[in-house]
Design a protein around this motif. Structure first.
Motif, PDB file in Angstrom:
ATOM      1  N   SER A   1      76.717  75.198  26.346  1.00 15.72           N
ATOM      2  CA  SER A   1      76.848  75.175  27.809  1.00 15.72           C
ATOM      3  C   SER A   1      76.840  73.744  28.323  1.00 15.72           C
ATOM      4  N   VAL A   2      75.962  72.927  27.757  1.00 16.57           N
ATOM      5  CA  VAL A   2      75.894  71.526  28.167  1.00 16.57           C
ATOM      6  C   VAL A   2      77.181  70.791  27.795  1.00 16.57           C
ATOM      7  N   LEU A   3      77.698  71.049  26.595  1.00 18.11           N
ATOM      8  CA  LEU A   3      78.952  70.415  26.177  1.00 18.11           C
ATOM      9  C   LEU A   3      80.110  70.841  27.083  1.00 18.11           C
TER      10      LEU A   3
ATOM     11  N   ALA B   1      93.934  62.464  25.953  1.00 21.26           N
ATOM     12  CA  ALA B   1      93.750  63.297  24.765  1.00 21.26           C
ATOM     13  C   ALA B   1      93.476  64.730  25.167  1.00 21.26           C
ATOM     14  N   GLN B   2      93.575  65.609  24.189  1.00 21.61           N
ATOM     15  CA  GLN B   2      93.183  67.002  24.374  1.00 21.61           C
ATOM     16  C   GLN B   2      91.720  67.169  23.949  1.00 21.61           C
ATOM     17  N   LEU B   3      90.998  67.969  24.706  1.00 21.60           N
ATOM     18  CA  LEU B   3      89.612  68.264  24.348  1.00 21.60           C
ATOM     19  C   LEU B   3      89.608  69.513  23.482  1.00 21.60           C
ATOM     20  N   VAL B   4      89.159  69.358  22.251  1.00 15.13           N
ATOM     21  CA  VAL B   4      89.146  70.466  21.290  1.00 15.13           C
ATOM     22  C   VAL B   4      87.694  70.838  21.000  1.00 15.13           C
ATOM     23  N   LYS B   5      87.386  72.129  21.100  1.00 17.18           N
ATOM     24  CA  LYS B   5      86.026  72.597  20.841  1.00 17.18           C
ATOM     25  C   LYS B   5      86.010  73.411  19.558  1.00 17.18           C
ATOM     26  N   SER B   6      85.124  73.026  18.665  1.00 18.73           N
ATOM     27  CA  SER B   6      84.966  73.744  17.396  1.00 18.73           C
ATOM     28  C   SER B   6      83.483  74.063  17.223  1.00 18.73           C
ATOM     29  N   TYR B   7      83.046  75.099  17.948  1.00 18.71           N
ATOM     30  CA  TYR B   7      81.631  75.421  17.988  1.00 18.71           C
ATOM     31  C   TYR B   7      81.250  76.377  16.850  1.00 18.71           C
TER      32      TYR B   7
ATOM     33  N   SER C   1      69.544  77.694  20.284  1.00 17.94           N
ATOM     34  CA  SER C   1      69.166  76.827  21.393  1.00 17.94           C
ATOM     35  C   SER C   1      68.132  75.820  20.906  1.00 17.94           C
ATOM     36  N   ILE C   2      68.014  74.723  21.628  1.00 17.82           N
ATOM     37  CA  ILE C   2      67.035  73.700  21.251  1.00 17.82           C
ATOM     38  C   ILE C   2      66.091  73.457  22.419  1.00 17.82           C
ATOM     39  N   MET C   3      64.907  72.995  22.121  1.00 13.88           N
ATOM     40  CA  MET C   3      63.943  72.630  23.153  1.00 13.88           C
ATOM     41  C   MET C   3      64.261  71.210  23.620  1.00 13.88           C
ATOM     42  N   ALA C   4      64.767  71.094  24.830  1.00  9.86           N
ATOM     43  CA  ALA C   4      65.193  69.783  25.315  1.00  9.86           C
ATOM     44  C   ALA C   4      65.277  69.807  26.830  1.00  9.86           C
ATOM     45  N   SER C   5      65.625  68.673  27.400  1.00  8.21           N
ATOM     46  CA  SER C   5      65.900  68.544  28.828  1.00  8.21           C
ATOM     47  C   SER C   5      67.410  68.688  29.012  1.00  8.21           C
ATOM     48  N   GLU C   6      67.830  69.659  29.813  1.00  8.35           N
ATOM     49  CA  GLU C   6      69.266  69.907  29.991  1.00  8.35           C
ATOM     50  C   GLU C   6      69.983  68.704  30.579  1.00  8.35           C
ATOM     51  N   SER C   7      69.380  68.067  31.579  1.00 11.99           N
ATOM     52  CA  SER C   7      70.052  66.927  32.210  1.00 11.99           C
ATOM     53  C   SER C   7      70.112  65.718  31.266  1.00 11.99           C
ATOM     54  N   ARG C   8      69.066  65.537  30.448  1.00 13.92           N
ATOM     55  CA  ARG C   8      69.103  64.432  29.495  1.00 13.92           C
ATOM     56  C   ARG C   8      70.186  64.669  28.435  1.00 13.92           C
ATOM     57  N   LEU C   9      70.287  65.903  27.955  1.00 12.04           N
ATOM     58  CA  LEU C   9      71.356  66.218  27.012  1.00 12.04           C
ATOM     59  C   LEU C   9      72.722  66.004  27.653  1.00 12.04           C
ATOM     60  N   GLY C  10      72.829  66.373  28.933  1.00 11.12           N
ATOM     61  CA  GLY C  10      74.087  66.153  29.641  1.00 11.12           C
ATOM     62  C   GLY C  10      74.443  64.687  29.711  1.00 11.12           C
ATOM     63  N   GLN C  11      73.452  63.855  30.003  1.00 15.76           N
ATOM     64  CA  GLN C  11      73.688  62.413  30.034  1.00 15.76           C
ATOM     65  C   GLN C  11      74.124  61.905  28.673  1.00 15.76           C
TER      66      GLN C  11
ATOM     67  N   GLY D   1      63.154  72.863  17.533  1.00 13.88           N
ATOM     68  CA  GLY D   1      61.935  73.010  18.312  1.00 13.88           C
ATOM     69  C   GLY D   1      61.438  74.443  18.290  1.00 13.88           C
ATOM     70  N   ASP D   2      60.481  74.733  19.163  1.00 14.24           N
ATOM     71  CA  ASP D   2      59.814  76.048  19.175  1.00 14.24           C
ATOM     72  C   ASP D   2      60.552  77.010  20.092  1.00 14.24           C
ATOM     73  N   THR D   3      61.665  77.518  19.615  1.00 15.37           N
ATOM     74  CA  THR D   3      62.412  78.528  20.370  1.00 15.37           C
ATOM     75  C   THR D   3      63.191  79.385  19.394  1.00 15.37           C
ATOM     76  N   SER D   4      63.339  80.641  19.725  1.00 18.37           N
ATOM     77  CA  SER D   4      64.079  81.542  18.863  1.00 18.37           C
ATOM     78  C   SER D   4      65.386  81.997  19.478  1.00 18.37           C
ATOM     79  N   ALA D   5      65.670  81.479  20.712  1.00 14.56           N
ATOM     80  CA  ALA D   5      66.919  81.842  21.369  1.00 14.56           C
ATOM     81  C   ALA D   5      68.078  81.242  20.623  1.00 14.56           C
ATOM     82  N   SER D   6      69.252  81.810  20.716  1.00 18.26           N
ATOM     83  CA  SER D   6      70.419  81.292  20.015  1.00 18.26           C
ATOM     84  C   SER D   6      71.630  81.350  20.904  1.00 18.26           C
ATOM     85  N   SER D   7      72.620  80.548  20.535  1.00 12.52           N
ATOM     86  CA  SER D   7      73.882  80.540  21.244  1.00 12.52           C
ATOM     87  C   SER D   7      74.973  80.473  20.236  1.00 12.52           C
ATOM     88  N   SER D   8      76.125  80.909  20.616  1.00  6.89           N
ATOM     89  CA  SER D   8      77.274  80.871  19.719  1.00  6.89           C
ATOM     90  C   SER D   8      78.482  80.407  20.479  1.00  6.89           C
ATOM     91  N   GLY D   9      79.524  80.045  19.697  1.00 10.95           N
ATOM     92  CA  GLY D   9      80.739  79.594  20.367  1.00 10.95           C
ATOM     93  C   GLY D   9      81.411  80.765  21.004  1.00 10.95           C
TER      94      GLY D   9
END
Length: 417
Positions: free
Chosen positions: A265-267, A282-288, A293-303, A409-417
């Protein structure tokens, strides 16, 4: 002429000897004292000379090892300088500077700062010309003294070129931060009127659709044109709404608070924000891949990811065929506790000699005004703060790849492409 008799001569000799012994005993202590004083004076002279030599050696060491340049000049000609002075101007041997005119190395309009015979004026800025042709900005203090028996002037010079360069870049960074805050505020103000505008557009669109169903053929054709225009308006409005939402998410101050974050989501958000930079390059290509999920700050990851994506876009020459280049975002899980995000471009690449300096503050290979040299340094700081690491691989002419390794980190949530 009378002649002294032998007894008389003997008597006189005895008297002379007696007087001599008497004088010896009378002045012996004084003579001894004078001898002691003379020896003390000689020792004091030796000590003074030794101390003078030691002071001269200390002074010479101080002058030679001083990081500040020192010029002694008389009537505008250099009569002495230290190694730092030669280094300041790009020279090595003393005979390359000694005897030359100061005006050869400074701007003519600034010569008076060093050679003016009046009172000292405190710290002054002087621009010097390096042997390679570049300009060296310095702070200079000049005063008078006697050198080798004649009046002369001493100029102590401190190179502040890099310091001023860093100050300007910090000011630029501050301006960028202020612009970011302003953008977030503007996005917030835009969001409210945009919401009711889109609501009205959708209402009108739906009403037009109802009229289309009831109208005759001629009117229906005209209403369909209006309907298409409304659809385009709604699509454009939705795009503006996405931009506003992305800006607000990116600029949101969260004080570094952490929680489960969907990396994809952040990417996606960062890709949307960087769309204007990417569109013509260029073309933006996503290969997820399948990553948790990771334990982090969403805005910091965005930066972090936005910096990497924009850098990747700017590594591709402007005007290049966008269909021939790409910025590829790849994610995968490494081991049980790491998520890897790779941002790879097909740009110009980075010379090997610059790779080890990429994450240094203020280091940049971009033209003046394009970058502050802070982006990658900030990226590394964010990654390290999350307990991860960042690596770079590059080959000139074939592009660059940044890889970010982040702990789950300490989370069990997951995400997929």
């Amino acid at each position: 002429m009378s002649v002294l008799s032998t007894p008389m001569v003997v008597l006189l000799l005895v008297l002379a000897a007696g007087m001599g012994l008497l004088l010896y005993f009378l002045f012996r202590r004084r003579i001894q004292r004078l001898e002691v004083d003379a020896q003390g004076m000689a020792e004091q002279v030796d000590r003074s000379q030794k101390q003078l030599r030691e002071n001269e050696e200390r002074f010479q060491t101080l002058v030679d090892r001083s990081p500040d340049a020192l010029f002694i000049h008389r009537e505008g000609h250099i009569v002495f300088h230290n190694p730092a002075a030669a280094s300041l101007l790009g020279y090595e041997r003393a005979d390359e500077l000694r005897g030359r005119k100061l005006v050869e190395f400074i701007q003519p309009t600034e010569e008076d700062v060093l050679t003016h015979p009046g009172d000292e004026q405190g710290v002054q800025e002087v621009h010097w010309t390096h042997r390679e042709g570049r300009v060296v900005l310095s702070e200079v203090v000049t005063f008078t003294l006697v050198f080798e028996g004649q009046p002369a002037r001493v100029s102590i010079v401190r190179d502040i070129t890099e310091r001023k360069h860093l100050r300007e870049k910090l000011q630029t960074a501050d301006r960028m931060a202020a612009i970011g805050s302003l953008a977030a505020g503007v996005a917030h103000e835009i969001n409210n009127p945009l919401s009711f505008m889109l609501s009205n557009v959708r209402f009108v669109r739906d009403e037009v659709q109802a009229l289309v169903d009831e109208a005759d053929d001629r009117t229906r054709e005209r209403l369909k044109e209006i309907q298409e225009a409304l659809e385009e308006t709604a699509t454009g409005g939705d795009r503006v709404s996405e931009i506003v939402r992305d800006l607000r998410t990116f600029a949101r101050g969260d004080d570094g608070k952490r929680g489960p974050v969907n990396v994809h989501s952040v990417l996606d958000l960062c890709g949307n924000i960087a769309r204007s930079q990417l569109r013509h390059r260029a073309q933006l290509v996503k290969s997820y891949g399948e990553v948790p999920s990771i334990m982090a700050s969403e805005s910091r990851l965005g930066q972090l990811f936005l910096n990497l994506i924009i850098n990747a876009a700017q590594a591709i020459p402007e005007g290049a065929d966008a269909k021939m280049h790409e910025v590829r975002l790849t994610t995968w899980k490494q081991g049980e506790d790491q998520v890897v995000v790779e941002v790879k471009d097909t740009g110009v690449g980075i010379p090997p000699e610059n790779l080890h300096r990429l994450f240094d503050p203020f280091f940049t290979t971009k033209p003046a005004g394009v970058g502050t040299g802070l982006g990658l340094s900030i990226c590394r700081g964010i990654v390290v703060g999350l307990g991860g690491r960042i690596t770079v691989e590059s080959e000139p002419g074939r592009g660059t790849s940044f890889r970010v390794f982040l702990p789950v980190g300490d989370t069990s949530a997951s995400s997929s492409g």
